[in-house]
Design a protein around this motif. Structure first.
Motif, short mmCIF file in Angstrom:
data_model
loop_
_atom_site.label_atom_id
_atom_site.label_comp_id
_atom_site.label_asym_id
_atom_site.label_seq_id
_atom_site.Cartn_x
_atom_site.Cartn_y
_atom_site.Cartn_z
N SER A 279 -6.57 -1.88 -3.83
CA SER A 279 -7.83 -1.41 -3.66
C SER A 279 -8.99 -1.97 -2.54
O SER A 279 -10.04 -1.59 -1.24
CB SER A 279 -8.73 -0.61 -4.51
OG SER A 279 -9.35 -1.46 -4.88
N GLU A 280 -8.99 -3.66 -2.24
CA GLU A 280 -9.75 -4.15 -1.57
C GLU A 280 -9.73 -3.85 0.01
O GLU A 280 -8.85 -3.64 0.28
CB GLU A 280 -10.07 -5.63 -1.63
CG GLU A 280 -9.86 -5.95 -3.15
CD GLU A 280 -9.51 -7.73 -3.54
OE1 GLU A 280 -9.29 -7.98 -2.72
OE2 GLU A 280 -10.11 -8.05 -4.83
N GLY A 281 -10.52 -4.53 0.57
CA GLY A 281 -10.85 -5.03 2.58
C GLY A 281 -12.24 -4.61 2.97
O GLY A 281 -13.19 -3.96 1.53
N GLY B 44 -7.42 -6.81 3.14
CA GLY B 44 -7.46 -5.99 1.51
C GLY B 44 -6.41 -6.47 1.42
O GLY B 44 -5.07 -6.27 1.92
N ARG B 45 -6.42 -6.60 0.05
CA ARG B 45 -5.23 -6.00 -1.00
C ARG B 45 -5.84 -5.56 -1.90
O ARG B 45 -6.45 -5.29 -2.95
CB ARG B 45 -4.62 -7.53 -1.59
CG ARG B 45 -5.91 -8.08 -2.32
CD ARG B 45 -5.08 -9.56 -2.57
NE ARG B 45 -6.62 -10.63 -3.67
CZ ARG B 45 -6.42 -10.62 -4.99
NH1 ARG B 45 -5.06 -10.35 -5.60
NH2 ARG B 45 -7.18 -11.23 -5.67
N HIS C 203 -11.75 0.54 2.20
CA HIS C 203 -11.24 1.01 0.99
C HIS C 203 -10.02 0.75 1.19
O HIS C 203 -8.82 1.25 1.98
CB HIS C 203 -11.36 2.52 0.49
CG HIS C 203 -10.86 2.90 -0.82
ND1 HIS C 203 -9.23 2.81 -0.85
CD2 HIS C 203 -11.01 2.56 -2.20
CE1 HIS C 203 -9.60 3.20 -2.50
NE2 HIS C 203 -9.99 2.76 -3.15
N GLY C 204 -8.97 -0.04 0.31
CA GLY C 204 -7.34 0.25 0.56
C GLY C 204 -6.37 1.09 0.77
O GLY C 204 -6.01 0.98 1.14
N PRO D 88 0.65 -1.26 0.56
CA PRO D 88 0.02 0.27 -0.66
C PRO D 88 1.20 1.60 0.15
O PRO D 88 0.48 2.38 -0.66
CB PRO D 88 -0.93 -0.30 1.37
CG PRO D 88 -1.05 -1.68 1.17
CD PRO D 88 0.16 -2.18 1.16
N GLU E 250 1.60 -5.39 8.96
CA GLU E 250 1.89 -4.35 7.65
C GLU E 250 2.94 -3.23 8.43
O GLU E 250 2.88 -2.59 9.42
CB GLU E 250 -0.07 -3.65 8.00
CG GLU E 250 -0.31 -4.58 7.93
CD GLU E 250 -0.92 -4.04 6.22
OE1 GLU E 250 -1.46 -2.99 5.70
OE2 GLU E 250 -1.45 -5.42 5.26
N TRP F 295 -4.63 3.32 -6.85
CA TRP F 295 -5.76 3.05 -6.51
C TRP F 295 -6.18 3.93 -5.43
O TRP F 295 -7.28 4.00 -5.13
CB TRP F 295 -5.28 1.26 -5.83
CG TRP F 295 -5.01 0.94 -6.58
CD1 TRP F 295 -5.44 0.03 -8.41
CD2 TRP F 295 -4.01 -0.06 -6.51
NE1 TRP F 295 -5.50 -0.36 -8.46
CE2 TRP F 295 -3.79 -0.97 -8.07
CE3 TRP F 295 -3.51 -0.65 -5.29
CZ2 TRP F 295 -3.28 -2.52 -7.29
CZ3 TRP F 295 -2.22 -2.11 -6.13
CH2 TRP F 295 -2.40 -3.04 -6.27
N ARG G 242 -5.84 2.69 4.81
CA ARG G 242 -4.61 2.11 5.54
C ARG G 242 -4.42 4.03 5.41
O ARG G 242 -3.28 3.54 6.46
CB ARG G 242 -3.86 1.25 4.70
CG ARG G 242 -4.57 -0.18 4.54
CD ARG G 242 -3.26 -0.94 3.83
NE ARG G 242 -3.06 -2.59 4.53
CZ ARG G 242 -4.43 -3.71 3.85
NH1 ARG G 242 -4.73 -3.25 2.69
NH2 ARG G 242 -4.35 -4.70 4.17
#
Length: 563
Positions: A323-325, A320-321, A328-329, A142, A296, A468, A332
């Motif tokens: 932009s998922e989760g 997530g990985r 929103h990615g 990220p 992380e 992203w 983070r």
């Protein structure tokens, strides 16, 4: 002089170079992986590849094969395989980036080995080497994704340029030695399993690679020190980190090939079926539920110590990985920037794993202010949005205060604002977040505090060509209920849009209002160490909201009174 140096260095990623719509960057990192794979193949495949220059050149070239939207060629795959690809939704070369694409390529690989169709063997192997090693590309982490695209030359163009490419490894004696030692380190015992185990590995490798997020900050810091003054210790550290990532791809690819050779020797017919993916979904759910947040690297400085309770907690979603989760990615990054800014200002603050909150609730944790950076929030691999809504409702009912940063929260979190939320008609697109006005008008606009005349004009366009993690500007509020006070507004030539509010126990501000480096001429600090903070505009907006949310409340022990 150093600043000019930064401007001269070209930013390249793990497979750096040309960008596609998805924000990937590719280059000679795949050559490095492909060459290492070729060297470690079992006989006779190693000799067939290395002793035929034309075949070897084609194999290295095909290690870039999936980075294209071109059609799959009949003369290379044949009609039967083209029909197979179509039945699995693989429409072009890029389709091999998917788990489905990897599994179908493995099916073809086993069959081609058994039939001694050498050209097809090496094409399928190259495709697998690319797709597997892609999972640990630096730009999938990220923070590196954010620094590279949002802050880099495809975005705001404010980040220092760094070399983050595995293709760098063979170019210096010391890094070449580190790389060769690493990728030659491991042996490959005879495969004794079955095809389903490899299908599972090919599906799950994109999640297993998420653990490589631990390398994000160390790689950025080592790269910045190496490029700034050719610090040899930093260069060796960078080489070791990049070698670890690239070797992961080499080893996983070789595991697959050795298995294919054995399955072909047994004469087994290997067939991938779509329904097999569903049977593997529980493995992903378990991984997401159990993966340690300490993996992380960007958030590690803000984790609480054993038994530590702080009055301010910033919620962080490590699930997530890309932009998922669950969030929103990009949230983070916002979480780290908020935590870093509050720490700098002397507040007692740590992050809170959203999974912990979902499992345990918030009671008894000593939280007086909960900051929730969430551009979006939705059920994800066993994590339920409805449960999150319950947790926050209970926390607020028990006297807790919430600051929501991002998009519209779940209805039950702030029901009094249900009729106030608005979204502009334009939708967010890739690297093109939407705002209520055009970019041309936005660049004539400012973000300001409703109290006083403090405001900041837009200095940089909050859109880019890739990445992203671009905060959305779609959300605003109208017709506030009694007790809700406007705090932040977007001031365009034609009107003012409310984008931040507070009430007695709830605050909201869009993440676009805190977006660093678009309202100021400031730049991020990555050298000699990564510093995650908002810029001065975002900091002033955040502190104003906190002042109004907690001021003169003697029951709170936030750690520092905001003035």
């Amino acid at each position: 002089m150093r600043e000019n140096f930064w401007k001269m260095v070209v930013l390249v990623l793990f497979c750096g170079g040309t960008l596609t719509q998805e924000g990937w960057g590719w280059g000679d990192g795949h050559d490095v992986v492909g060459k290492a794979v070729a060297e470690r193949l079992p006989s006779p495949w190693r000799e067939k590849l290395l002793e035929n220059e034309a075949v070897y050149r084609q194999f290295i070239h095909d290690n870039h094969y999936p980075d294209s939207r071109e059609n799959l060629e009949k003369n290379r795959w044949g009609e039967t395989h083209l029909a197979l690809f179509a039945s699995h939704g693989i429409e072009d070369r890029y389709g091999f980036h998917s788990a489905e694409g990897r599994c179908v390529a493995f099916q073809i690989l086993v069959d081609a080995i058994g039939q001694n169709r050498d050209e097809e063997v090496f094409l399928a192997l190259a495709v697998l080497a690319h797709s597997i090693s892609d999972q640990v590309a630096c730009n999938h982490e990220p923070l590196i994704q954010y620094v590279t695209y949002t802050l880099g030359r495809e975005g705001l163009n404010v980040s220092p340029a760094l070399i983050l490419d595995a293709g760098w490894l063979p170019k210096q004696d010391f890094s070449r030695e580190i790389w060769e030692k690493r990728y030659r380190k491991r042996g490959f015992p005879a495969f004794t399993g079955n095809a389903n185990e490899i299908f599972e590995q090919l599906c799950f490798c994109e999640w297993e690679a998420v653990n490589m997020f631990a390398y994000g900050v160390p790689i950025l810091e080592a790269a910045s020190r190496w490029e700034a003054d050719r610090n040899w210790a930093a260069g060796e550290e960078l080489a070791e980190h990049l070698s670890e990532l690239a070797a992961w791809g080499v080893e996983r690819t070789l595991e697959v090939f050795y298995a294919a050779v054995e399955l072909a020797r047994r004469g087994e017919t290997v067939v991938w079926r779509k329904e097999m993916a569903a049977a593997m979904a529980s493995q992903v759910d378990t991984f997401i539920a159990q993966r340690p947040i300490a993996k992380e690297s960007l958030i590690r400085p803000f984790l609480p110590g054993a038994g530590e309770q702080t009055p301010i907690r910033v919620v962080y979603d490590p699930t997530g990985r890309f932009s998922e989760g669950f969030f929103h990615g990009g949230d983070r990054i916002v979480a780290g920037q908020i935590a870093g800014t509050l720490r700098k200002e002397g507040f007692s603050v740590t992050v809170l794993d959203v999974r912990e909150a979902l499992d345990e609730g918030l009671a008894g944790k000593g939280i007086e202010l909960l900051v929730v950076p969430a551009q979006r929030c939705g059920s994800y691999h066993g994590l339920r949005r409805e449960r999150w809504e319950e947790v926050l409702e209970e926390y607020r009912a028990a006297g807790g205060k919430i600051l929501w940063v991002g998009g519209i929260p779940p209805r039950g979190v702030a029901p009094e604002l249900a009729l106030s939320w608005r979204e502009c008609e334009e939708r967010d697109r890739y690297a093109r977040p939407a705002y209520p006005v055009s970019m041309e008008v936005l660049m004539e606009s400012s973000v300001g505090l409703c109290e006083g005349e403090k405001s900041w004009r837009y200095r940089r366009i909050p859109q880019g060509n890739a990445g992203w993690f671009w905060p959305s500007g779609r959300v605003f509020l109208e017709s506030l209920p009694e007790g809700a006070k406007p705090v932040v507004e977007l001031r365009t030539p034609a009107r003012r849009w409310i984008i931040g509010i507070v009430s007695d126990d709830f605050g909201f501000v869009t993440s676009s209002a805190l977006f660093p480096y678009v309202l100021t001429d400031e730049k991020p600090r990555l050298y000699p160490a990564v510093t995650l903070e908002l810029d001065s505009a975002g900091e002033a907006i955040l502190l104003q909201i906190l002042r109004l949310l907690v001021i003169d409340n003697s029951s709170l022990s936030i750690g520092k009174k905001v003035t």
